[in-house]
Design a protein around this motif. Structure first.
Motif, PDB file in Angstrom:
ATOM      1  N   GLN A 198     122.266  83.111  56.525  1.00 47.90           N
ATOM      2  CA  GLN A 198     122.264  81.775  57.114  1.00 47.90           C
ATOM      3  C   GLN A 198     120.825  81.317  57.378  1.00 47.90           C
ATOM      4  O   GLN A 198     120.460  80.169  57.109  1.00 47.90           O
ATOM      5  N   SER A 199     120.026  82.240  57.927  1.00 46.00           N
ATOM      6  CA  SER A 199     118.634  81.915  58.211  1.00 46.00           C
ATOM      7  C   SER A 199     117.899  81.516  56.941  1.00 46.00           C
ATOM      8  O   SER A 199     117.161  80.528  56.907  1.00 46.00           O
ATOM      9  N   LEU A 200     118.087  82.297  55.876  1.00 43.40           N
ATOM     10  CA  LEU A 200     117.448  81.976  54.605  1.00 43.40           C
ATOM     11  C   LEU A 200     117.890  80.611  54.118  1.00 43.40           C
ATOM     12  O   LEU A 200     117.087  79.800  53.658  1.00 43.40           O
ATOM     13  N   GLY A 201     119.190  80.364  54.226  1.00 48.59           N
ATOM     14  CA  GLY A 201     119.700  79.072  53.792  1.00 48.59           C
ATOM     15  C   GLY A 201     119.044  77.924  54.538  1.00 48.59           C
ATOM     16  O   GLY A 201     118.665  76.911  53.953  1.00 48.59           O
ATOM     17  N   LYS A 202     118.897  78.101  55.851  1.00 52.24           N
ATOM     18  CA  LYS A 202     118.270  77.054  56.652  1.00 52.24           C
ATOM     19  C   LYS A 202     116.834  76.810  56.208  1.00 52.24           C
ATOM     20  O   LYS A 202     116.390  75.674  56.065  1.00 52.24           O
ATOM     21  N   LEU A 203     116.114  77.915  55.996  1.00 57.24           N
ATOM     22  CA  LEU A 203     114.723  77.792  55.590  1.00 57.24           C
ATOM     23  C   LEU A 203     114.606  77.075  54.255  1.00 57.24           C
ATOM     24  O   LEU A 203     113.832  76.138  54.101  1.00 57.24           O
ATOM     25  N   GLN A 204     115.394  77.562  53.305  1.00 54.13           N
ATOM     26  CA  GLN A 204     115.264  76.999  51.972  1.00 54.13           C
ATOM     27  C   GLN A 204     115.803  75.587  51.901  1.00 54.13           C
ATOM     28  O   GLN A 204     115.431  74.809  51.039  1.00 54.13           O
ATOM     29  N   GLY A 205     116.693  75.254  52.822  1.00 56.11           N
ATOM     30  CA  GLY A 205     117.279  73.924  52.783  1.00 56.11           C
ATOM     31  C   GLY A 205     116.480  72.881  53.538  1.00 56.11           C
ATOM     32  O   GLY A 205     116.846  71.711  53.558  1.00 56.11           O
ATOM     33  N   THR A 206     115.389  73.313  54.172  1.00 55.30           N
ATOM     34  CA  THR A 206     114.601  72.341  54.935  1.00 55.30           C
ATOM     35  C   THR A 206     114.003  71.302  54.007  1.00 55.30           C
ATOM     36  O   THR A 206     113.545  71.629  52.908  1.00 55.30           O
ATOM     37  N   ASP A 207     114.005  70.085  54.449  1.00 53.75           N
ATOM     38  CA  ASP A 207     113.395  69.033  53.663  1.00 53.75           C
ATOM     39  C   ASP A 207     111.890  69.158  53.792  1.00 53.75           C
ATOM     40  O   ASP A 207     111.332  68.960  54.871  1.00 53.75           O
ATOM     41  N   LEU A 208     111.244  69.508  52.680  1.00 48.97           N
ATOM     42  CA  LEU A 208     109.801  69.722  52.735  1.00 48.97           C
ATOM     43  C   LEU A 208     109.025  68.425  52.609  1.00 48.97           C
ATOM     44  O   LEU A 208     107.814  68.424  52.717  1.00 48.97           O
ATOM     45  N   LYS A 209     109.741  67.347  52.353  1.00 49.81           N
ATOM     46  CA  LYS A 209     109.130  66.017  52.229  1.00 49.81           C
ATOM     47  C   LYS A 209     108.084  65.992  51.116  1.00 49.81           C
ATOM     48  O   LYS A 209     107.000  65.458  51.265  1.00 49.81           O
ATOM     49  N   ILE A 210     108.417  66.625  50.001  1.00 48.15           N
ATOM     50  CA  ILE A 210     107.585  66.553  48.809  1.00 48.15           C
ATOM     51  C   ILE A 210     108.510  66.433  47.611  1.00 48.15           C
ATOM     52  O   ILE A 210     109.725  66.543  47.754  1.00 48.15           O
ATOM     53  N   GLN A 211     107.943  66.207  46.458  1.00 47.39           N
ATOM     54  CA  GLN A 211     108.713  66.150  45.222  1.00 47.39           C
ATOM     55  C   GLN A 211     108.274  67.312  44.352  1.00 47.39           C
ATOM     56  O   GLN A 211     107.076  67.565  44.224  1.00 47.39           O
ATOM     57  N   THR A 212     109.230  68.011  43.763  1.00 43.22           N
ATOM     58  CA  THR A 212     108.826  69.197  43.005  1.00 43.22           C
ATOM     59  C   THR A 212     109.192  69.162  41.527  1.00 43.22           C
ATOM     60  O   THR A 212     108.783  70.026  40.779  1.00 43.22           O
ATOM     61  N   THR A 213     109.961  68.162  41.098  1.00 48.96           N
ATOM     62  CA  THR A 213     110.331  68.154  39.680  1.00 48.96           C
ATOM     63  C   THR A 213     109.137  67.861  38.795  1.00 48.96           C
ATOM     64  O   THR A 213     108.378  66.933  39.069  1.00 48.96           O
ATOM     65  N   ASN A 214     109.037  68.648  37.722  1.00 53.64           N
ATOM     66  CA  ASN A 214     107.977  68.453  36.727  1.00 53.64           C
ATOM     67  C   ASN A 214     106.595  68.468  37.347  1.00 53.64           C
ATOM     68  O   ASN A 214     105.719  67.699  36.950  1.00 53.64           O
ATOM     69  N   ARG A 215     106.418  69.304  38.343  1.00 48.48           N
ATOM     70  CA  ARG A 215     105.096  69.396  38.942  1.00 48.48           C
ATOM     71  C   ARG A 215     104.563  70.811  38.846  1.00 48.48           C
ATOM     72  O   ARG A 215     105.288  71.767  39.043  1.00 48.48           O
ATOM     73  N   TYR A 216     103.271  70.923  38.565  1.00 49.45           N
ATOM     74  CA  TYR A 216     102.660  72.232  38.342  1.00 49.45           C
ATOM     75  C   TYR A 216     101.383  72.321  39.161  1.00 49.45           C
ATOM     76  O   TYR A 216     100.646  71.351  39.289  1.00 49.45           O
ATOM     77  N   ILE A 217     101.115  73.521  39.673  1.00 47.66           N
ATOM     78  CA  ILE A 217      99.909  73.710  40.499  1.00 47.66           C
ATOM     79  C   ILE A 217      98.973  74.685  39.788  1.00 47.66           C
ATOM     80  O   ILE A 217      99.402  75.766  39.360  1.00 47.66           O
ATOM     81  N   ILE A 218      97.729  74.288  39.648  1.00 43.95           N
ATOM     82  CA  ILE A 218      96.712  75.172  39.065  1.00 43.95           C
ATOM     83  C   ILE A 218      95.696  75.465  40.154  1.00 43.95           C
ATOM     84  O   ILE A 218      95.007  74.556  40.623  1.00 43.95           O
ATOM     85  N   HIS A 219      95.604  76.737  40.543  1.00 51.02           N
ATOM     86  CA  HIS A 219      94.581  77.090  41.540  1.00 51.02           C
ATOM     87  C   HIS A 219      93.268  77.401  40.838  1.00 51.02           C
ATOM     88  O   HIS A 219      93.244  78.136  39.844  1.00 51.02           O
ATOM     89  N   ILE A 220      92.190  76.813  41.339  1.00 52.91           N
ATOM     90  CA  ILE A 220      90.883  76.985  40.698  1.00 52.91           C
ATOM     91  C   ILE A 220      89.842  77.430  41.726  1.00 52.91           C
ATOM     92  O   ILE A 220      90.102  77.400  42.932  1.00 52.91           O
ATOM     93  N   ASN A 221      88.710  77.817  41.266  1.00 53.38           N
ATOM     94  CA  ASN A 221      87.639  78.298  42.131  1.00 53.38           C
ATOM     95  C   ASN A 221      86.279  77.827  41.602  1.00 53.38           C
ATOM     96  O   ASN A 221      85.532  78.617  41.031  1.00 53.38           O
ATOM     97  N   PRO A 222      85.955  76.544  41.793  1.00 49.97           N
ATOM     98  CA  PRO A 222      84.689  76.035  41.246  1.00 49.97           C
ATOM     99  C   PRO A 222      83.472  76.705  41.883  1.00 49.97           C
ATOM    100  O   PRO A 222      82.437  76.846  41.253  1.00 49.97           O
ATOM    101  N   GLN A 223      83.630  77.143  43.134  1.00 51.24           N
ATOM    102  CA  GLN A 223      82.505  77.788  43.811  1.00 51.24           C
ATOM    103  C   GLN A 223      82.133  79.066  43.075  1.00 51.24           C
ATOM    104  O   GLN A 223      80.955  79.350  42.841  1.00 51.24           O
ATOM    105  N   ALA A 224      83.166  79.851  42.710  1.00 51.19           N
ATOM    106  CA  ALA A 224      82.893  81.086  41.990  1.00 51.19           C
ATOM    107  C   ALA A 224      82.401  80.824  40.575  1.00 51.19           C
ATOM    108  O   ALA A 224      81.732  81.663  39.974  1.00 51.19           O
ATOM    109  N   ALA A 225      82.742  79.650  40.037  1.00 52.18           N
ATOM    110  CA  ALA A 225      82.312  79.340  38.668  1.00 52.18           C
ATOM    111  C   ALA A 225      80.868  78.879  38.631  1.00 52.18           C
ATOM    112  O   ALA A 225      80.335  78.551  37.577  1.00 52.18           O
ATOM    113  N   GLY A 226      80.254  78.832  39.807  1.00 49.43           N
ATOM    114  CA  GLY A 226      78.823  78.534  39.836  1.00 49.43           C
ATOM    115  C   GLY A 226      78.468  77.089  40.106  1.00 49.43           C
ATOM    116  O   GLY A 226      77.311  76.691  39.974  1.00 49.43           O
TER     117      GLY A 226
END
Lengths: 921, 114
Positions: free
Chosen positions: A550-578
């Motif tokens: 039940q707890s998991l269901g509640k967590l996963q069912g929370t409205d995160l107020k974002i849109q996730t369809t067809n969205r991709y995240i790329i994590h980058i590190n420009p500082q390390a790239a110099g």
């Protein structure tokens, strides 16, 4: 007394010849025989009479032997009887393979599950670091606070420190033999490493910046080459780094030429001077341990981090070794005093303004043998829960075995009666039966180790998905094997004692009676009691599983107020790239253009942190004109398309546009919580200004956005504000090169359709801008969010698994007992049916018995389950009491299982042929 | 199965010691002598006799030696040692005290509590 001891000693050394007692008895028997011969009996009759009159020959022998002195002899005798019993037990077990295999399987599952969880408990909670003398290690600080900042906690507790504080403490605390510093937040700041060889790829890896005496403090020896020294940790020294053993083995095949070779770390050249020892995974338990250890003084060059030499910016954990004989309490006092003085000297606090706060400043000395305890605090309660749950399942399994043994004991009643008649002592029989149980348990324990290995592997896979080198090994270590052994012994005694006790009570006369008439009433009550216990425990486990689901269901069912369809995240590190700060604006424009050029990409968002990531950054903030209100708010630096790319809606005012640049008027967007925090209802926040304490007029509020969830669903009601990516506060005075906040951490892409090849495309795109721009992580938005629920998902799955297992075992137990009783009452049922009882009546009779036990179990289990909620409440999300639905579901499941368990024997009973039944007598 | 001996363990020890104080004897003889002297009341089972003999030997109060019995059979003879003689005296005194005490309680003499 002394003479007695001496005599016993004499006999200890010069033992009596073994055959003497036999000889004596033989002679005595001859005397008796002679007497009877004289009375006129035949040879055979005389001998028989002599034996009868003599009594138990074996018993006399044993008793005589028993008088011998010496613990060794006693032990020898005990070993003899033990080996005799063990051999007998093995023979007995081999004779009933069905029983043996069932029992071993059941127990192996129970013991193995416990051992698997203990492997985790041992590795995470109990083990010390594999360093020299962990008991003398001490950590300055007690909280897992992270990562870079100059905030203070309200109670004055300090757990991580600035470089300045560290060097000052090192100078002024001679009570510490060694004091080492290590980066607190390396987990969030990967470095880019590439070997200086043709064809080598750059990898984004974990690297920890540590002081020169880090390895010396832990007393470690290098696997190859040499470890860091104080002379490496000096500004301007040639940069020497250490590679971890796992990296050396897995990435470079333990190639000895790695030692002394050149590596490019964040596009700067360094030398790998040595390999850390095997088995050392750093100073804390992490799913991604450091692959490289680098000197702190190299950080400004390699990572362009401006805070290394800022006197008041905290970013280091401190661990040291105390000199022998130093008392900790006075050391603690001295430490606190020194800390306050250091803060005063560096200008962090002032004697007048912080008059109230300064005396509270302290840093708690804690044992450092287990390293920095961040993961431990997180997982401790989860692991304890799992141990408890698996322990209960084992208990249920033991109850099943106990029942099986009881039944088996009753089948062997004749054997026991005969043995008692022949002179066996009750204790001896019990000892032999207990040995049987222990042998069974130990065999199960061995099988359980295999289950443990498989179980641990599965657990690690579920708990740390995608992690490369988790510092926990699935192969059972010595503590785990000892635990399994100990558990097997306890289990064996637990389920073996009661059946052994009951079976050894056999009266010799029972051997003469027909077995179907005897009813061992005690055993029957024990059997029923065990089933009731099983039912109660199963209910508790089912309820617990239901709550976590039940707890998991509640967590996963929370409205995160974002849109996730067809969205991709790329994590980058420009500082390390110099990239230096002055190059960033061009870089961001370049990224926006190139990614937009990819067909299918609709929006390109760039920001420092994305929603449902595991990190964020916060600062103190005030609203100009609203006095007395100050809070810590998370700050997101974002480009114009960012909010659209993550799907955060603008509720009031406007979003960022391309006109909001690094030089245009400074604007900010705030979230709903921010509005509620600072403004009264109905008040319009647009047009107000916000900023930090010294300059609250920095940014003009131009819009309000909804409360999208950042980092964690549980982290509610925190204020956030958004500013354009490259816009520094107008009041900022320092040079831009020292402003660490301008580096973006992620690119968010919104596409018009799902694109499977986007990862490869992204890598190519970034590489085309700069080959050093590696992809730190690429994930669809949905996956990033799902990762945040890994732990809860794991717990929910495991508790459900155990709940089902418990239910299965309890059902089997109930079925076994019911079937057994039906079999024993076959004649009674036959009589009933012959006298006219309907089949339905018979079924009802059996079912009633079974259901009564189940209901009794429920009656006991429900209050226990309700009580248990109190202990697991902290691990659940927004659940304070057992939901009626969960309880009803658990009760229903158990009742149905009980019905099935009772129905099968009931059917068999109803289909008894009365004539056949009566004949079985 | 009834317990191995009806006599207390300590009592058996003192009986054996006393019997051996008269003359050395083998196990068969000791049992026969006790039975005879007690007018057939005390019948020592072999199950308790031999363990007792071994126990006493391990404590050093009696010693054993192989010899021939009167009907020319090989037998193990037990005899009292000096420590055994001392122990016998102690145990006889204790037995006396015990016997008097039990007698008092059972009303053989002296006052009977109301």
């Amino acid at each position: 007394m002394i003479r007695e001891t001496l005599t016993r000693l004499k006999f200890l050394i010069a033992r009596k010849p073994a055959g003497e007692v036999d000889e004596e008895i033989r002679l005595h028997l001859e005397e008796l025989t002679a007497t009877y011969l004289q009375l006129g009996l035949s040879e055979q009759e005389a001998r028989r009479r002599a034996f009868v009159v003599f009594g138990g020959v074996q018993k006399t022998r044993e008793e005589s032997y028993r008088q011998r002195p010496g613990w060794w002899l006693d032990t020898r005798r005990w070993i003899d009887t033990l080996s005799q019993d063990v051999r007998y037990a093995l023979r007995q077990l081999a004779r009933t393979p069905a029983f043996t295999i069932t029992a071993i399987l059941t127990l192996a599952l129970g013991i193995g599950a416990n051992a698997a969880i203990f492997t985790l408990v041992n590795a995470v909670l109990l083990k010390n670091l594999p360093v020299a003398d962990p008991q003398t290690l001490v950590r300055i600080g007690d909280q897992p606070d992270c990562c870079v900042g100059d905030g203070s906690s309200p109670d004055g507790d300090f757990s991580f420190f600035s470089t300045n504080t560290y060097t000052e403490l090192k100078k002024s605390m001679p009570e510490f033999e060694e004091l080492a510093a290590m980066q607190a937040g390396f987990g969030y700041r990967p470095i880019i490493a590439r070997r200086d060889r043709a064809g080598e790829n750059a990898r984004s890896v974990m690297g920890e910046f540590v002081s020169g005496n880090y390895f010396r403090t832990f007393g470690l020896k290098p696997e190859a080459g040499r470890l860091l020294t104080d002379s490496d940790d000096v500004p301007g020294a040639p940069i020497a780094i250490i590679m971890s053993y796992e990296t050396w083995k897995n990435q470079y095949n333990s190639d000895p030429s790695v030692v002394g070779s050149t590596f490019w770390i964040n596009t700067k050249a360094v030398t790998v001077t040595g390999i850390a020892p095997e088995g050392f995974f750093g100073d804390r338990m992490m799913s991604t341990p450091p692959e490289f250890y680098l000197p702190i003084e190299s950080m400004p060059i390699l990572a362009n981090a401006p805070y290394v030499h800022t006197p008041n910016t905290q970013w280091l954990y401190i661990v040291g070794r105390v000199k022998p004989g130093v008392a900790l309490a006075p050391l603690q006092e001295k430490l606190n005093a020194r800390l306050r003085q250091i803060f005063l000297d560096s200008g962090r606090f002032s004697a007048e303004k912080d008059k109230v706060y300064l005396p509270k400043v302290h840093a708690t000395l804690t044992p450092g043998g287990a390293g920095i305890q961040s993961m431990q605090k997180e997982y401790a309660s989860n692991l304890h829960l799992l141990m408890g749950v698996s322990g209960l399942v084992l208990l249920i399994a033991c109850a099943n075995i106990a029942n099986l043994l009881l039944v088996r004991g009753m089948a062997r009643k004749t054997e026991m009666s005969v043995r008692t008649a022949l002179g066996a002592m009750r204790g001896r029989i019990m000892q032999q039966l207990l040995t049987e149980s222990l042998v069974l348990a130990l065999l199960s324990g061995l099988a359980g180790l295999i289950v443990a290995y498989a179980g641990t592997r599965m657990l690690l896979l579920l708990a740390f998905p995608g992690a490369q080198s988790v510092p926990i090994h699935a192969t059972p270590s010595l503590p785990v094997m000892a635990f399994a052994l100990g558990l097997s012994l306890v289990t064996g005694v637990l389920f073996g004692v009661a059946p052994a006790w009951i079976a050894s009570k056999a009266q010799p006369v029972d051997a003469l009676r027909s077995s179907t008439r005897t009813t061992a009433a005690g055993a029957s009550w024990l059997q029923r009691g065990l089933v009731v216990l099983q039912a109660a425990l199963s209910l508790v486990l089912l309820v617990v599983a239901g709550l976590f689901s039940q707890s998991l269901g509640k967590l996963q069912g929370t409205d995160l107020k974002i849109q996730t369809t067809n969205r991709y995240i790329i994590h980058i590190n420009p500082q390390a790239a110099g990239y230096s700060q002055t190059q960033l604006e061009a870089l961001y424009h370049s990224m926006e253009d190139r990614f937009h050029a990819i067909p299918g990409v609709l929006k390109v968002g760039i920001s420092n942190y994305t929603p449902m990531e595991d990190n964020n950054n916060g600062y103190g903030v005030q609203v100009q004109g609203i006095a007395g209100q100050r809070t810590i708010a998370s700050v997101i630096r974002a480009n114009a398309e960012y909010l659209d790319s993550v799907g955060t809606r603008v509720l009031q005012g406007r979003s960022f546009t391309t006109q909001d640049t690094s030089t245009s008027p400074a604007v900010a967007l705030i979230n709903e919580t921010f509005v509620k925090r600072f403004f009264k209802t109905g008040e319009n926040p647009i047009g107000h200004h916000l900023g930090n304490g010294s300059s609250p007029g920095d940014f003009e509020i131009v819009g309000v956005v909804e409360d999208s969830v950042y980092t964690d669903v549980k982290w509610k009601n925190h204020s956030m504000y958004f500013v354009p990516l490259m816009r520094r506060p107008p009041s900022a005075t320092g040079p831009i090169e020292k402003d660490d906040n301008l580096y973006a951490g992620a690119i968010v892409l919104q596409t018009d359709r799902p694109m499977n090849d986007l990862e490869a495309l992204s890598r190519r795109t970034l590489a085309s801008i700069n080959p050093n721009l590696t992809v730190v992580k690429f994930q669809p938005f949905t996956e990033q969010i799902a990762d945040r629920f890994t732990d809860q998902r794991l717990i929910a799955r495991l508790t459900s698994l155990f709940g089902i297992l418990a239910l299965l075992l309890a059902t089997i137990g109930l079925y076994g007992v019911t079937a057994y009783h039906v079999a024993r009452r076959t004649s009674e049922i036959g009589i009933r049916m012959a006298l006219g009882a309907a089949r339905l009546g018979v079924v009802t009779m059996v079912m009633r018995g079974a259901l009564l036990q189940a209901l009794l179990g429920l009656a006991i289990g429900v209050p226990i389950a309700l009580l248990c909620v109190r202990y697991i409440k902290t691990q659940l999300y927004e659940i304070t009491h057992v939901n009626l639905g969960v309880m009803a579901f658990a009760v229903l499941t158990l009742t149905i299982a009980a019905c099935i368990a009772g129905l099968i024997p009931a059917q068999r009973a109803a289909s008894t042929d009365p004539a056949q039944a009566l004949r079985t007598e | 199965m009834p317990p191995s001996t009806d006599l207390l363990q300590g009592t058996l020890d003192v009986l054996v010691l006393k019997t051996l104080a008269v003359s050395p004897m083998h196990g068969w003889g000791i049992a026969a002598r006790i039975q005879q002297v007690s007018e057939e009341v005390l019948q020592i089972g072999q199950g308790s006799l031999y363990p007792a003999l071994h126990r006493l030997e391990y404590k050093g109060w009696i010693a054993s030696d192989w010899g021939t019995s009167d009907n020319n059979r090989k037998a193990k003879f037990y005899s009292l040692t000096r420590a055994g003689r001392k122990q016998l005296a102690t145990e006889l005194a204790q037995w006396d005290r015990l016997r008097t005490a039990i007698g008092l309680v059972l009303g053989e003499g002296g006052e009977v509590p109301a």
